[in-house]
Write a protein that holds these residues in place. Structure first.
Motif, mmCIF file in Angstrom:
data_model
loop_
_atom_site.group_PDB
_atom_site.id
_atom_site.type_symbol
_atom_site.label_atom_id
_atom_site.label_comp_id
_atom_site.label_asym_id
_atom_site.label_seq_id
_atom_site.Cartn_x
_atom_site.Cartn_y
_atom_site.Cartn_z
ATOM 1 N N VAL A 508 25.273 4.836 -30.778
ATOM 2 C CA VAL A 508 24.310 5.895 -31.116
ATOM 3 C C VAL A 508 23.597 6.362 -29.852
ATOM 4 O O VAL A 508 23.434 7.569 -29.617
ATOM 5 C CB VAL A 508 23.283 5.392 -32.158
ATOM 6 C CG1 VAL A 508 22.133 6.390 -32.298
ATOM 7 C CG2 VAL A 508 23.955 5.184 -33.508
ATOM 8 N N ALA A 509 23.183 5.408 -29.026
ATOM 9 C CA ALA A 509 22.489 5.755 -27.778
ATOM 10 C C ALA A 509 23.378 6.594 -26.870
ATOM 11 O O ALA A 509 22.919 7.560 -26.241
ATOM 12 C CB ALA A 509 22.040 4.482 -27.066
ATOM 13 N N MET A 510 24.658 6.258 -26.798
ATOM 14 C CA MET A 510 25.590 7.049 -25.987
ATOM 15 C C MET A 510 25.682 8.476 -26.522
ATOM 16 O O MET A 510 25.673 9.448 -25.760
ATOM 17 C CB MET A 510 26.973 6.404 -25.994
ATOM 18 C CG MET A 510 27.085 5.153 -25.152
ATOM 19 S SD MET A 510 26.917 5.465 -23.373
ATOM 20 C CE MET A 510 28.495 6.247 -23.025
ATOM 21 N N ALA A 511 25.775 8.601 -27.848
ATOM 22 C CA ALA A 511 25.885 9.930 -28.451
ATOM 23 C C ALA A 511 24.643 10.771 -28.189
ATOM 24 O O ALA A 511 24.724 11.989 -28.053
ATOM 25 C CB ALA A 511 26.124 9.796 -29.956
ATOM 26 N N LEU A 512 23.493 10.092 -28.103
ATOM 27 C CA LEU A 512 22.231 10.805 -27.870
ATOM 28 C C LEU A 512 21.917 10.978 -26.390
ATOM 29 O O LEU A 512 20.910 11.609 -26.031
ATOM 30 C CB LEU A 512 21.083 10.057 -28.569
ATOM 31 C CG LEU A 512 21.151 10.004 -30.106
ATOM 32 C CD1 LEU A 512 20.044 9.120 -30.653
ATOM 33 C CD2 LEU A 512 21.061 11.404 -30.691
ATOM 34 N N GLY A 513 22.754 10.389 -25.531
ATOM 35 C CA GLY A 513 22.546 10.526 -24.092
ATOM 36 C C GLY A 513 21.453 9.640 -23.538
ATOM 37 O O GLY A 513 20.980 9.846 -22.413
ATOM 38 N N THR A 514 21.045 8.600 -24.298
ATOM 39 C CA THR A 514 20.030 7.638 -23.811
ATOM 40 C C THR A 514 20.784 6.432 -23.241
ATOM 41 O O THR A 514 20.938 5.403 -23.903
ATOM 42 C CB THR A 514 19.079 7.233 -24.957
ATOM 43 O OG1 THR A 514 19.852 6.801 -26.086
ATOM 44 C CG2 THR A 514 18.214 8.403 -25.383
ATOM 45 N N TYR A 515 21.233 6.606 -22.010
ATOM 46 C CA TYR A 515 22.176 5.644 -21.436
ATOM 47 C C TYR A 515 21.541 4.293 -21.103
ATOM 48 O O TYR A 515 22.212 3.265 -21.158
ATOM 49 C CB TYR A 515 22.848 6.257 -20.207
ATOM 50 C CG TYR A 515 23.570 7.535 -20.540
ATOM 51 C CD1 TYR A 515 24.556 7.565 -21.524
ATOM 52 C CD2 TYR A 515 23.254 8.734 -19.896
ATOM 53 C CE1 TYR A 515 25.208 8.734 -21.856
ATOM 54 C CE2 TYR A 515 23.906 9.920 -20.222
ATOM 55 C CZ TYR A 515 24.876 9.913 -21.206
ATOM 56 O OH TYR A 515 25.505 11.078 -21.536
ATOM 57 N N ASP A 516 20.261 4.276 -20.769
ATOM 58 C CA ASP A 516 19.603 2.993 -20.520
ATOM 59 C C ASP A 516 19.597 2.141 -21.782
ATOM 60 O O ASP A 516 19.836 0.933 -21.735
ATOM 61 C CB ASP A 516 18.163 3.216 -20.032
ATOM 62 C CG ASP A 516 18.115 3.741 -18.603
ATOM 63 O OD1 ASP A 516 19.149 3.632 -17.899
ATOM 64 O OD2 ASP A 516 17.070 4.266 -18.189
ATOM 65 N N ARG A 517 19.296 2.782 -22.903
ATOM 66 C CA ARG A 517 19.317 2.082 -24.193
ATOM 67 C C ARG A 517 20.727 1.595 -24.502
ATOM 68 O O ARG A 517 20.914 0.449 -24.948
ATOM 69 C CB ARG A 517 18.825 3.034 -25.288
ATOM 70 C CG ARG A 517 19.151 2.652 -26.725
ATOM 71 C CD ARG A 517 18.298 1.550 -27.243
ATOM 72 N NE ARG A 517 18.512 1.361 -28.671
ATOM 73 C CZ ARG A 517 18.137 0.303 -29.360
ATOM 74 N NH1 ARG A 517 17.490 -0.682 -28.760
ATOM 75 N NH2 ARG A 517 18.353 0.203 -30.656
ATOM 76 N N ALA A 518 21.732 2.413 -24.248
ATOM 77 C CA ALA A 518 23.120 2.016 -24.499
ATOM 78 C C ALA A 518 23.488 0.812 -23.641
ATOM 79 O O ALA A 518 24.110 -0.143 -24.122
ATOM 80 C CB ALA A 518 24.056 3.185 -24.204
#
Length: 721
Positions: A508-518
């Protein structure tokens, strides 16, 4: 769906009967409640699946009865503006289909009962009577359709049927209905109620003959969000000398009510503006009684100022209609009792174990249905059996739950009741575990694991990490990222080591572009599965997206060291080298990746590397090959457009951008492509208008307005702009 059928039971029955009586749908003439064989079926269709009273029914006959039943429901739903196909979709539909198949079998059983009992009693239909009735029915068909016999015959011919077949089928249908009518008249007999019986029936069903409903007149005081004040005002209102109207003026926070002392004049149930619970309380109070009703954060102090009992039509006025209704009900009761008795007596053998189970289920014998399905699982490979078994275990769990609730309501329980309660709770827990076990087995072993299934599991076991995760996966597939994350979070809360849910959070984080979270989520997953190359590559991709190239490189190299031909690792190494500005080196990795997996995105990446390295012809060849192999993807068309744009060939670039635009439904992508077209053709007002519309669809109103203003500056009279 069960609730739907309960609510609309009478309407559905009339819709079914109407299809027989009025015949407005021609295809209903075939194989409805009666059965009609056009010839002996061959192969699996000839297999006997049901024996009722010695009468054998093959699979083809049952299937036809089932299709006819579906047809009836489909047409009824359509008449209500609903889509019956939705009732047969997904995991819920699997169970529903078998329930309906059992209903179709019951229709066949009923035919046998009517035919055999009529024969025993010497009841028959004469040829002349049958011919006359069949001809009347046939003429009704033609009249209802508004067609001549010649046109009707042509209609049938186009559907592979003949008029003779239709009439034969209609004759069978009419024969059965006449036979049923005569048998019913014999079984029910004449019913002549006495005056005393009618008066008793009138008193028992008096509400049917109500002329005026019960009404009340009330006054109320509304206190918002202050329970203490509400209780104080309640005590004042209960005082013998209380002036309720003055209390309304002083305390009510409903300004409109203050104008008339809070009085609501005479009203029946559902006629006031009071909340439903508050209004309901008014009808429970005696005249002069005062009570406090809590509704949300509000408090209503009610006083009943008057009550009017309901008014009923006099017995003599309704006597004749009441007598007809009484006779109809008694006839139905006698007939239904007779049918039930004969249904219990008939010798029945369902050779198909699933059909046998669902016939038992329809009779309310859930344990019998369960036993049959469990036995079938030992000999059949039907993947749906796990779901059917899970559903019945869930039903048993709910049934026992009702018994538990009834016992728990008792303030005091005997020792025997306490022992029974504990036994029921233990049984309830067993049923719940079994339901979850079989539902999970169905989902894992190739069944239709869908939203409804996982929500059933979660309703039984709210902390079931497997179902929570799978529900998250479903929402992720639909690109509903907020919903997906919510379910993944619940799964991880239920089981902090549920790797699939943790990976889902990362996805989900990757899809949203929140790479630190991913990165954080993939690292956590790797802690739990340190040797999982897939997780290493997911983390590497997240690091690559987050510009942490050195960390990404070490993970990719680690995977390639262990698995030199891992196509995903080769692709990511190519991506890494492109990010480092080394397209020549990236080409080698992409080529190796494509050799092992010629996926469109791998090949496009290879083309991009050729282009970045200055090998334009090679890039064009790759893009062309991807376009030819995947003609419905927009990406290769967009790449070709970019190449021609870089080459300065505006006309060719515009052509390929337009082709790309035709092949995507994503408005974000459409916006980017339309923007590229406007950049190449800034004076193309149609292109600008299209771009403005995409901006608008993507909620970029300022950008849309800017385009509209540009259009108007060039074409002031453009009405659309």
């Amino acid at each position: 769906m069960n609730d739907f059928f309960r609510r609309h039971r009478v309407a559905i029955l009339w819709a079914v009967l109407g299809s027989f009586v009025f015949g407005s749908i021609i295809l209903f003439a075939f194989n409805r409640i009666f059965y009609y064989r056009r010839g002996r079926p061959q192969g699996p269709e000839a297999e006997t699946v049901l024996v009722a009273g010695g009468e054998e029914f093959d699979r083809a006959t049952l299937d036809q009865a089932y299709r006819n039943l579906l047809d009836t429901y489909e047409r009824f739903y359509r008449s209500l503006g609903l889509d019956f196909d939705e009732q047969l979709a997904g995991s819920e539909g699997l169970f529903r289909r078998e329930t309906l198949r059992a209903q179709a079998a019951e229709g066949l059983i009923y035919q046998v009962i009517v035919a055999q009992e009529a024969r025993k009693l010497g009841i028959s239909v004469s040829k002349s009577e049958l011919s006359r009735a069949a001809e009347e029915r046939y003429q009704e068909y033609l009249k209802s359709l508004g067609v001549t016999e010649e046109r009707f015959e042509e209609y049938l011919r186009l559907r592979g049927q003949t008029l003779a077949q239709f009439k034969a089928a209609l004759r069978n249908q009419v024969r059965f209905q006449l036979l049923e009518k005569k048998l019913k008249a014999y079984i029910v007999g004449p019913i002549e109620p006495t005056e005393e019986e009618l008066r008793a029936y009138y008193e028992e069903h008096k509400d049917r003959y109500r002329k005026e409903p019960e009404k009340v007149k009330v006054a109320y005081i509304l206190i918002k969000e202050d329970e203490e004040l509400a209780n104080q005002v309640l005590e004042k209102a209960k005082a013998p000398d209380a002036d309720f109207a003055e209390l309304v003026k002083e305390y009510s926070q409903d300004e409109k009510a203050k104008e008339n002392g809070g009085i609501i004049d005479w009203f029946a149930r559902g006629e006031s503006d009071l909340p439903w619970d508050v209004e309901g309380k008014a009808f429970e109070l005696d005249e002069g009684e005062v009570a406090l009703v809590e509704y949300g954060d509000d408090f209503y102090i009610l006083k009943v100022l008057g009550r009017k009992p309901p008014e009923y039509k006099p017995f003599e006025e309704v006597k004749e209609d009441l007598k007809k209704t009484y006779i109809q009900e008694k006839e139905r009761e006698k007939w239904d009792a007779w049918r039930k008795e004969k249904r219990e007596q008939i010798q029945l053998e369902a050779k198909d174990p699933v059909l046998a189970a669902f016939i038992a289920y329809g009779e309310g014998d859930k344990n019998g249905a369960l036993d049959r399905l469990l036995a079938a699982k030992q000999t059949m490979l039907d993947p749906n059996l796990d779901y059917y078994i899970g559903r019945i275990y869930e039903d048993l769990y709910l049934d026992v739950g009702k018994e538990v609730a009834e016992l728990e309501k008792k303030q005091e329980r005997t020792e025997e009741e306490e022992e029974k309660l504990n036994e029921l709770k233990e049984k309830q827990e067993q049923y719940k575990k079994k339901a979850v076990e079989y539902y999970t087995a169905f989902a894992e072993e190739g069944g239709e694991g869908d939203e409804a299934l996982y929500k059933r599991i979660i309703a039984l076991d709210p902390r079931n990490a497997y179902a929570l995760t799978r529900l998250g996966d479903l929402y992720l597939e639909r690109e509903l990222y907020v919903e997906a994350e919510r379910w993944y979070d619940q799964a991880v809360e239920a089981d902090p080591e549920m790797v699939e849910a943790i990976v889902g959070q990362g996805n989900v984080a990757m899809a949203l572009g929140t790479y630190d979270r991913a990165q954080d989520r993939y690292r956590r997953a790797l802690e739990l599965r340190p040797d999982d190359n897939m997780l290493k590559l997911k983390l590497a991709e997240a690091l690559l997206k987050g510009d942490k190239l050195s960390e990404a490189r070490s993970l990719i190299e680690e995977v390639l060291s262990a698995s030199p031909n891992n196509d995903r690792a080769l692709k990511l190494m190519g991506d890494l080298l492109m990010a480092e500005g080394k397209p020549e080196e990236a080409i080698g990795y992409y080529e190796r990746a494509v050799e092992r997996n010629p996926a469109w995105d791998y090949r496009l990446a290879l083309g991009d590397a050729y282009r970045a390295a200055g090998n334009v012809d090679e890039a064009l060849d790759v893009y062309e090959s991807v376009k030819n192999r995947y003609p419905y993807r927009y990406e290769p068309y967009a790449r070709l457009a970019e190449v021609y744009k870089e080459e300065g060939d505006t006309e060719e670039a515009l052509f390929w951008y337009e082709e790309a635009l035709k092949r995507t439904a994503d408005t974000q992508v459409k916006e980017a492509l339309a923007k590229a077209i406007v950049e190449l053709a800034p004076e193309d007002l149609k292109a600008r208008f299209r771009l403005a519309n995409y901006y608008y669809q993507n909620y970029k109103y300022s950008a849309a307005i800017e385009q509209y203003q540009y259009i108007l500056s060039r074409s002031p009279n453009d009405i659309d702009a």
